[in-house]
Design a protein around this motif. Structure first.
Motif, short mmCIF file in Angstrom:
data_model
loop_
_atom_site.label_atom_id
_atom_site.label_comp_id
_atom_site.label_asym_id
_atom_site.label_seq_id
_atom_site.Cartn_x
_atom_site.Cartn_y
_atom_site.Cartn_z
N LEU A 152 0.82 -1.21 0.00
CA LEU A 152 0.00 0.00 0.00
C LEU A 152 0.85 1.26 0.00
CD1 LEU A 152 -3.06 -0.67 2.35
CD2 LEU A 152 -2.93 -0.79 -0.13
N TRP A 153 2.06 1.18 0.55
CA TRP A 153 2.93 2.35 0.57
C TRP A 153 3.61 2.59 -0.77
CZ3 TRP A 153 1.84 5.50 4.19
CH2 TRP A 153 1.41 5.04 5.43
N ASN A 155 2.03 3.16 -3.40
CA ASN A 155 1.02 3.83 -4.21
C ASN A 155 1.63 5.04 -4.92
OD1 ASN A 155 0.17 6.52 -2.64
ND2 ASN A 155 0.58 4.92 -1.14
N GLY A 160 -3.43 3.13 -6.73
CA GLY A 160 -2.91 1.78 -6.63
C GLY A 160 -3.17 1.00 -7.89
N PHE A 352 -5.40 -2.89 -2.93
CA PHE A 352 -4.40 -1.99 -3.52
C PHE A 352 -4.95 -1.29 -4.75
CE2 PHE A 352 -0.38 -1.57 -6.15
CZ PHE A 352 0.03 -0.42 -5.50
N LEU A 355 -7.36 1.55 -4.14
CA LEU A 355 -6.84 2.59 -3.25
C LEU A 355 -7.17 3.99 -3.75
CD1 LEU A 355 -5.19 2.81 -0.64
CD2 LEU A 355 -3.13 2.99 -2.05
N VAL A 360 -4.80 5.51 2.21
CA VAL A 360 -4.05 4.38 2.75
C VAL A 360 -4.42 4.13 4.20
CG1 VAL A 360 -1.73 3.55 3.30
CG2 VAL A 360 -2.14 4.76 1.15
N GLN A 364 -5.90 0.66 5.86
CA GLN A 364 -5.11 -0.05 6.86
C GLN A 364 -5.85 -0.20 8.18
OE1 GLN A 364 -1.60 2.47 6.79
NE2 GLN A 364 -0.45 0.95 5.62
#
Length: 836
Positions: A152-153, A155, A160, A352, A355, A360, A364
């Motif tokens: 996810l980071w 992105n 995503g 993802f 997204l 995010v 999460q």
């Protein structure tokens, strides 16, 4: 407005004060003719080639490149951002997240144990513990560790999916096969390139290898297209699996219901489901969000109920040793059951890919504090039931519920399954929009369903294509076991591509420690390849249909990208030379008419060859010509303040400009043509004011020299045949004599010729006045349709791909004119065929 613009000019000048430019200065002994030619060329675009005349280069004062300066903010331009940090907004966002992102992974308890134990027959309690342990650690490692904590980071500024990763790589390295990159693209504020770090040297080496290797670029594109085709295939199989697994519970509630009836009910539900997709993600997500919340709570409560009723021995499954015992007892069956075990992680890629609809943090937190605990409790409860009921290893989910709660649970499960099928549908829309913007998918009609969130879209053609494919899929297979195998293939194909692309991002962009990168790549790629080997073992059962479906989608995207690349490269090779533009006169029988002509083309540099067709077929060309290039850059959003870039194509009196309108792959091109014209003209005026401010920074001596040169060379042109033409009415308006030229040059749309006025301010006002008068006369869109055909000497495969497959896609894709919303009375179109 003028004062604000002037202050902006000063800031820009200071910002780029370290940059300098090189200009050519003629030798003192050069003839007047040579000096005139040199000055004449200084007004042209820098990317055009000059004559091969040796000139001495001198370093001058810093100068801002007009093509690299950001356009200032246009008043009244629509803004796309939406920020609201209130508590109510977070609650609404959480409900929408449940209804859109987590529907797929949330309904996996409906079918995971059914498919898993279809390949593995139960004989003792340790088998249940082993299968449960495998499910729990799959759920923890893939959705939680890989996607929630790492992927996810990766992105792309909130976007995503596979193409978002590809865009992120292309932004940091010139990995795109389409040669339309410009240095000015890197000056867009949303690029946000990585700052140097201790691993910078390694990152630069990777960047160099990627930019210099055509093979690596093609391999990267193939991986991205393969991953995207798997996402689309996933969008077909997800609704089929979720809906059929829910309605299969009818066979427990009503004994007379047969499998064929379940199939028919599932098909009818899918038709209704895809029909409401057009109402948008926000509306549907908010409407079904509470239903998903009740579903997850039901999973948790029933899991706790079964733990109290059947015992807590299943908690031992948190020890991974039971996975070892599971494989030790029957390695072959345990390996074959991995495909069913993977189904507990379905929907991970949707978290993802979807997204773009949310943040995010919202994804999460919702997963950690609601989705994951409820899923674990749900699986624990089913396993506790199986520990005491070995023979009931089919329809485990519905069998584990109390008999009195069957119908309420069935209703909730059905609603949740219908919602779950939307997760990959919305993800498919997002990925296809990204691929269209990056030139890897035929253009389609895209409807933006939300005024607040740009990423929430609906693509009608894809929606109905997914419906037809999904119905055919359900009717062909007819049970969740064979669909489950195909489901695993689609999911794993996307997961493997994501692992590879995120690894590249770790090395190229994040620049983190190589040990962590190797651990991530080795562990997750090895794990996913192990799962992939299991589902491939069942490909003969019918899962091969999914591979064929993905292969067809891959070929469509690759052929479109290949044809678009050939077309662009051919246009670059056949662009008109600047010498031809400078020598055009009345010998073509073409004159300048009042108004503005917007010549749409794909080139970011040079004069498109199709413009020559306009010149040879039209008796008149507009007094102002603007070459407009709609370009998508590898960023999600281009701020409106940086949308337009301008540059002069010819000397000032020609009134010919180039404009590049830059859009991100998330941007919505919904402007009415009148609004677009207003924004473009206002940005052009700001560019001219910046240019005048820049010229005023130069020394008075240089300015006087440039002014004299401009008068001497811009107003009069001597053609190779000796005829003298005036450029007072520039480009395609020639005369036989200078006296006639000067007398006829002073029209309502010509710049006033006052030789006594040399002040830059009056020169600026004259040009702005010219623009206003041209705008009042009207704006006409000159569109060129360029087609490509393979040469006769080309290979047979190339002829087949270009002349038939690519031509078929171009005929049936959405025309660029459709997105302009321009009245037909304001359009002129010319066709041209390129041989490639």
């Amino acid at each position: 407005m003028a004062e604000g613009s002037e202050s902006g000019y000063g800031q820009l000048a200071k910002m780029d004060s370290t940059e300098s430019r090189w200009v050519a200065r003629d030798e003192e002994e050069d003839s007047d003719e040579e000096g005139e030619s040199s000055s004449h060329r200084m007004g042209l675009e820098s990317e055009e080639e000059d004559d091969n005349v040796e000139q001495r280069l001198i370093r001058t004062a810093p100068r801002i490149d007009s093509f690299d300066v950001e356009a200032l903010e246009v008043p009244g331009a629509p803004r796309n951002d939406f920020e609201d940090d209130s508590l109510g907004r977070h609650i609404v966002l959480a409900l929408q997240t449940l209804g859109v992102v987590f529907g797929d992974v949330g309904t996996s308890p409906l079918y995971t144990f059914d498919v898993l134990f279809n390949k593995y027959s139960l004989s003792q309690k340790e088998d249940v513990l082993g299968a449960l342990s495998l499910v729990l650690y799959t759920l923890i490692l893939i959705p939680l560790v890989k996607y929630i904590l790492v992927v996810l980071w990766a992105n792309d500024d909130g976007e995503g999916g596979t193409f978002a990763l590809y865009s992120l790589i292309c932004r940091n390295a010139k990995a795109s096969l389409l040669p339309n990159q410009l240095p000015s693209d890197a000056r867009i504020s949303s690029f946000r390139l990585k700052v140097p770090s201790p691993e910078l040297e390694r990152s630069l080496k990777i960047k160099e290898y990627l930019e210099n290797s055509l093979l690596l670029k093609k391999l990267l594109l193939i991986l991205v297209l393969f991953g995207t085709s798997m996402v689309i295939a996933d969008g077909v199989v997800t609704p089929a699996m979720s809906v059929m697994s829910a309605f299969s519970g009818l066979k427990l509630g009503i004994s007379s219901v047969e499998q064929d009836e379940v199939v028919m009910i599932s098909i009818a539900s899918l038709i209704v489901l895809f029909s409401v997709q057009r109402f948008g993600t926000s509306k549907v997500g908010l409407a079904v969000g509470p239903a998903l919340f009740i579903w997850f709570c039901s999973l948790g409560f029933v899991g706790i109920y079964n733990l109290f009723k059947y015992g807590t021995d299943v908690l031992r499954a948190f020890s991974p040793v039971y996975i070892y015992y599971f494989f030790q007892r029957n390695p072959t069956q345990a390996w074959m059951s991995l495909g069913g075990c993977l189904l507990c992680a379905t929907g991970s890629e949707a978290m993802f890919a979807d997204l773009c609809y949310f943040s995010v943090r919202s994804v999460q937190l919702t997963f950690l504090f609601l989705v994951l605990p409820c899923l674990i409790l749900g699986y624990l409860g089913q396993a506790a039931f199986l520990m005491e009921n070995f023979t009931e290893n089919q329809q485990v989910f519905f069998s584990s519920f109390p008999s009195g709660a069957f119908w309420p649970v069935f209703l909730i499960a059905t609603i949740a399954a219908l919602i779950a099928s939307r997760a990959m549908t919305t993800a498919t829309f997002s990925c296809i929009k990204q691929s269209i913007a990056l030139g890897c998918f035929p253009r389609l009609k895209i409807i933006h369903t939300s005024r607040k969130f740009m990423g929430q879209i609906y693509i009608p053609v894809i929606n109905w294509f997914l419906l037809v494919s999904c119905v055919a899929f359900v009717a062909t297979f007819g049970n969740i076991y064979e669909i489950g195998n195909a489901y695993g293939i689609a999911e794993l194909g996307v997961m493997i591509m994501t692992t590879i692309l995120v690894t590249i991002i770790m090395l190229l962009i994040w620049q983190i420690n190589i040990v962590f990168v190797l651990c991530f790549f080795t562990f997750f790629l090895g794990l996913e390849l192990l799962f992939f080997s299991s589902v491939l073992g069942s490909v003969v059962d019918g899962s091969w249909v999914m591979l064929v479906f993905a292969a067809v989608l891959f070929l469509i995207m690759y052929i479109w990208n290949y044809g678009s690349k050939l077309k662009y490269e051919t246009e670059v090779k056949q662009k008109l030379s600047m010498d031809l533009m400078m020598e055009l006169g009345s010998n073509l029988g073409t004159i300048r008419a009042p108004g503005i002509g917007l010549v749409y083309n794909e080139l970011v540099k040079g004069i498109p060859a199709i413009f020559g067709h306009f010149l040879t077929t039209l008796p008149a060309i507009h007094s102002m010509i603007i070459f407009v290039c709609i370009k998508y850059v590898p960023v999600p959003v281009v701020p409106q303040t940086e949308r337009f870039l301008f540059r002069r194509v010819c000397p000032k009196s020609f009134h010919v400009f180039r404009c590049i309108a830059r859009y991100g792959y998330k941007d919505a091109r919904k402007e009415h043509h009148l609004i677009f014209e207003q924004l473009l003209i206002e940005s052009l005026e700001k560019f001219i004011r910046r240019e005048a401010q820049e010229r005023s920074l130069e020394s008075d001596e240089d300015r006087d020299t440039d002014s004299e040169n401009e008068v001497s060379c811009s107003n009069i042109l001597v053609a190779p045949n000796g005829s003298v033409y005036s450029l007072g009415v520039p480009l395609m308006a020639g005369y036989s004599g200078i006296d006639k030229t000067i007398s006829e040059a002073s029209t309502s749309f010509d710049e006033p010729r006052d030789e006594t006025v040399t002040d830059a301010r009056q020169s600026l006002e004259r040009e702005l006045s010219f623009i206003h008068k041209a705008k009042e006369s009207g704006v006409v869109y000159l569109l060129g349709h360029g087609d490509i055909r393979a040469r006769k000497e080309s290979w047979f495969i190339k002829k087949l791909v270009i002349n038939y497959f690519y031509a078929f896609l171009r005929r049936n894709c959405r025309r660029g004119i459709a997105s302009l919303s321009v009245p037909h009375t304001n359009l002129m179109q010319v066709g041209m065929t390129y041989m490639v």
